[in-house]
Design a protein around this motif. Sequence first.
Motif, mmCIF file in Angstrom:
data_model
loop_
_atom_site.group_PDB
_atom_site.id
_atom_site.type_symbol
_atom_site.label_atom_id
_atom_site.label_comp_id
_atom_site.label_asym_id
_atom_site.label_seq_id
_atom_site.Cartn_x
_atom_site.Cartn_y
_atom_site.Cartn_z
ATOM 1 N N ASN A 1 -2.127 -6.538 3.903
ATOM 2 C CA ASN A 1 -1.259 -5.404 4.200
ATOM 3 C C ASN A 1 -0.013 -5.798 4.981
ATOM 4 O OD1 ASN A 1 -2.943 -3.001 3.276
ATOM 5 N ND2 ASN A 1 -4.401 -4.103 4.565
ATOM 6 N N SER A 2 0.026 -7.034 5.468
ATOM 7 C CA SER A 2 1.158 -7.500 6.258
ATOM 8 C C SER A 2 1.315 -9.010 6.066
ATOM 9 C CB SER A 2 0.956 -7.165 7.743
ATOM 10 O OG SER A 2 2.082 -7.522 8.503
ATOM 11 N N LEU A 3 1.681 -9.412 4.871
ATOM 12 C CA LEU A 3 1.791 -10.832 4.561
ATOM 13 C C LEU A 3 2.969 -11.451 5.298
ATOM 14 C CD1 LEU A 3 0.944 -10.590 0.765
ATOM 15 C CD2 LEU A 3 -0.480 -11.629 2.542
ATOM 16 N N PRO A 4 2.836 -12.688 5.783
ATOM 17 C CA PRO A 4 3.840 -13.281 6.678
ATOM 18 C C PRO A 4 5.143 -13.610 5.957
ATOM 19 C CG PRO A 4 2.136 -14.882 6.138
ATOM 20 C CD PRO A 4 1.664 -13.568 5.593
ATOM 21 N N PRO A 5 6.262 -13.595 6.696
ATOM 22 C CA PRO A 5 7.575 -13.867 6.097
ATOM 23 C C PRO A 5 7.664 -15.196 5.363
ATOM 24 C CG PRO A 5 7.853 -12.908 8.283
ATOM 25 C CD PRO A 5 6.382 -13.177 8.105
ATOM 26 N N ARG A 6 6.897 -16.195 5.777
ATOM 27 C CA ARG A 6 6.996 -17.497 5.106
ATOM 28 C C ARG A 6 6.553 -17.437 3.639
ATOM 29 N NH1 ARG A 6 1.927 -20.877 5.963
ATOM 30 N NH2 ARG A 6 0.461 -19.585 7.132
ATOM 31 N N LEU A 7 5.866 -16.330 3.242
ATOM 32 C CA LEU A 7 5.464 -16.170 1.854
ATOM 33 C C LEU A 7 6.450 -15.323 1.053
ATOM 34 C CD1 LEU A 7 1.626 -15.484 2.268
ATOM 35 C CD2 LEU A 7 2.750 -17.666 1.783
ATOM 36 N N TRP A 8 7.393 -14.679 1.701
ATOM 37 C CA TRP A 8 8.285 -13.745 1.014
ATOM 38 C C TRP A 8 9.173 -14.476 0.010
ATOM 39 C CZ3 TRP A 8 10.425 -10.280 5.596
ATOM 40 C CH2 TRP A 8 9.350 -9.604 6.182
ATOM 41 N N ALA B 1 0.788 2.117 -0.937
ATOM 42 C CA ALA B 1 2.193 1.714 -0.924
ATOM 43 C C ALA B 1 2.441 0.613 0.100
ATOM 44 C CB ALA B 1 3.088 2.921 -0.636
ATOM 45 N N ARG B 2 1.695 0.620 1.208
ATOM 46 C CA ARG B 2 1.850 -0.436 2.215
ATOM 47 C C ARG B 2 1.377 -1.773 1.666
ATOM 48 N NH1 ARG B 2 -0.881 -2.084 7.392
ATOM 49 N NH2 ARG B 2 -2.688 -0.818 6.860
ATOM 50 N N TRP B 3 0.227 -1.767 0.987
ATOM 51 C CA TRP B 3 -0.300 -2.980 0.356
ATOM 52 C C TRP B 3 0.670 -3.474 -0.712
ATOM 53 C CZ3 TRP B 3 -1.686 -4.809 -4.407
ATOM 54 C CH2 TRP B 3 -2.597 -5.877 -4.466
ATOM 55 N N MET B 4 1.145 -2.565 -1.551
ATOM 56 C CA MET B 4 2.069 -2.930 -2.625
ATOM 57 C C MET B 4 3.368 -3.504 -2.070
ATOM 58 S SD MET B 4 0.894 -2.337 -5.733
ATOM 59 C CE MET B 4 -0.490 -1.478 -6.525
ATOM 60 N N SER B 5 3.908 -2.892 -1.015
ATOM 61 C CA SER B 5 5.158 -3.382 -0.434
ATOM 62 C C SER B 5 4.985 -4.785 0.135
ATOM 63 C CB SER B 5 5.635 -2.426 0.656
ATOM 64 O OG SER B 5 5.991 -1.173 0.104
ATOM 65 N N SER B 6 3.840 -5.013 0.780
ATOM 66 C CA SER B 6 3.555 -6.332 1.345
ATOM 67 C C SER B 6 3.522 -7.393 0.253
ATOM 68 C CB SER B 6 2.229 -6.289 2.104
ATOM 69 O OG SER B 6 1.854 -7.563 2.570
ATOM 70 N N VAL B 7 2.846 -7.084 -0.849
ATOM 71 C CA VAL B 7 2.740 -8.045 -1.948
ATOM 72 C C VAL B 7 4.080 -8.207 -2.652
ATOM 73 C CG1 VAL B 7 1.618 -8.513 -4.163
ATOM 74 C CG2 VAL B 7 0.269 -7.607 -2.246
ATOM 75 N N ALA C 1 -2.903 7.285 -7.180
ATOM 76 C CA ALA C 1 -2.371 6.880 -5.877
ATOM 77 C C ALA C 1 -1.967 5.420 -5.873
ATOM 78 C CB ALA C 1 -3.409 7.156 -4.791
ATOM 79 N N VAL C 2 -2.747 4.578 -6.539
ATOM 80 C CA VAL C 2 -2.419 3.150 -6.602
ATOM 81 C C VAL C 2 -1.140 2.933 -7.420
ATOM 82 C CG1 VAL C 2 -3.214 0.882 -7.372
ATOM 83 C CG2 VAL C 2 -4.822 2.471 -6.296
ATOM 84 N N ALA C 3 -1.031 3.609 -8.572
ATOM 85 C CA ALA C 3 0.162 3.463 -9.409
ATOM 86 C C ALA C 3 1.398 3.992 -8.689
ATOM 87 C CB ALA C 3 -0.044 4.203 -10.730
ATOM 88 N N THR C 4 1.262 5.114 -7.999
ATOM 89 C CA THR C 4 2.383 5.670 -7.243
ATOM 90 C C THR C 4 2.781 4.721 -6.119
ATOM 91 O OG1 THR C 4 1.687 7.926 -7.756
ATOM 92 C CG2 THR C 4 3.143 7.645 -5.863
ATOM 93 N N GLY C 5 1.797 4.073 -5.485
ATOM 94 C CA GLY C 5 2.097 3.097 -4.447
ATOM 95 C C GLY C 5 2.955 1.960 -4.970
ATOM 96 N N ALA C 6 2.667 1.502 -6.177
ATOM 97 C CA ALA C 6 3.467 0.430 -6.779
ATOM 98 C C ALA C 6 4.907 0.876 -6.991
ATOM 99 C CB ALA C 6 2.838 -0.018 -8.091
ATOM 100 N N VAL C 7 5.075 2.084 -7.497
ATOM 101 C CA VAL C 7 6.428 2.605 -7.746
ATOM 102 C C VAL C 7 7.181 2.767 -6.430
ATOM 103 C CG1 VAL C 7 7.719 4.578 -8.638
ATOM 104 C CG2 VAL C 7 5.738 3.718 -9.902
ATOM 105 N N ARG C 8 6.523 3.296 -5.403
ATOM 106 C CA ARG C 8 7.175 3.495 -4.108
ATOM 107 C C ARG C 8 7.524 2.176 -3.433
ATOM 108 N NH1 ARG C 8 3.604 8.684 -1.924
ATOM 109 N NH2 ARG C 8 4.690 10.242 -3.223
ATOM 110 N N ALA C 9 6.825 1.118 -3.808
ATOM 111 C CA ALA C 9 7.141 -0.209 -3.273
ATOM 112 C C ALA C 9 8.281 -0.874 -4.032
ATOM 113 C CB ALA C 9 5.895 -1.099 -3.326
#
Length: 272
Positions: A111-118, A138-144, A214-222
């Motif tokens: 849910n909060s992947l480190p900047p070195r992976l971005w 959406a938080r998980w999707m944004s992190s990934v 909800a999962v699909a909407t999270g992807a779109v919001r990310a």
Amino acid sequence: MADPHEMLGLNKAYWDAAAAVHGNGRDQTYDLAGRDTLSAAENAALQEAAPSVEGLDVLHVQCHIGFETISLARRGAIVTGVDLSPASLDKARDLAGRCGVCPTFVEADANSLPPRLWGSFDLAFASLGVVYFTDEPARWMSSVARCLRPGGHLVLVEFHPLPGMFAVHEPASAWCAYDDAGPHVWDGQLAAYAQAEEGPATGSVMTYRHTVGAVATGAVRAGLRLLSLTETTENDCPGEHGGTRDTDGKWRTRIGGRPVPSFFSLVARKDV
């Protein structure tokens, strides 16, 4: 809503305990021979995102002890597996070494992947028991998504939430509503695939139940562009809630006598 730190601590302890009983070569799901463990549903989703992973930088999200990490590496991908459990990653490193592949493993919360992976990956892969460990898709999707390069793809294969709302399938008896997100805290035996291994092992784990929508909407919001969303009623392996293997060799979960989806697959692209 649960305290995120409480959820992270509880679930890290759970998966550390699970690592002690998984991967000991006593059941077919976790086989120390290092065979290719990707299912038909996972292969179909990967094929849509990338016909071949050879030479691609791949992020395996919530890799646990690394079986799919190893499978992707054996296909020629340059793989980084990430997981919150240090004990799981220790076992993954040992297993990968015994299988002759060299993925990189990173301890981090998905849910909060480190900047070195971005911005470092062509493909992010996550499978079976991942989005239920986030309070907000959406938080998980944004992190990934932050870890993908422009043009990179996310492949998510997940247990379908429908069978899990039923305490009993035949006759059907639901214990919760389909959209009852939770949180839910479970106390008892570790994940079902550990039952054939060392035990008994128990632990508490905190999960959320997210609808497919909800999962699909999270992807779109990310900011991801959804390419496909597939619900599957037949598989080459049993789902989280069992099912039966029919004469054609496929596994199906039935409620009220009829097959229901046991997995769903999402493929999305990061355009910019």
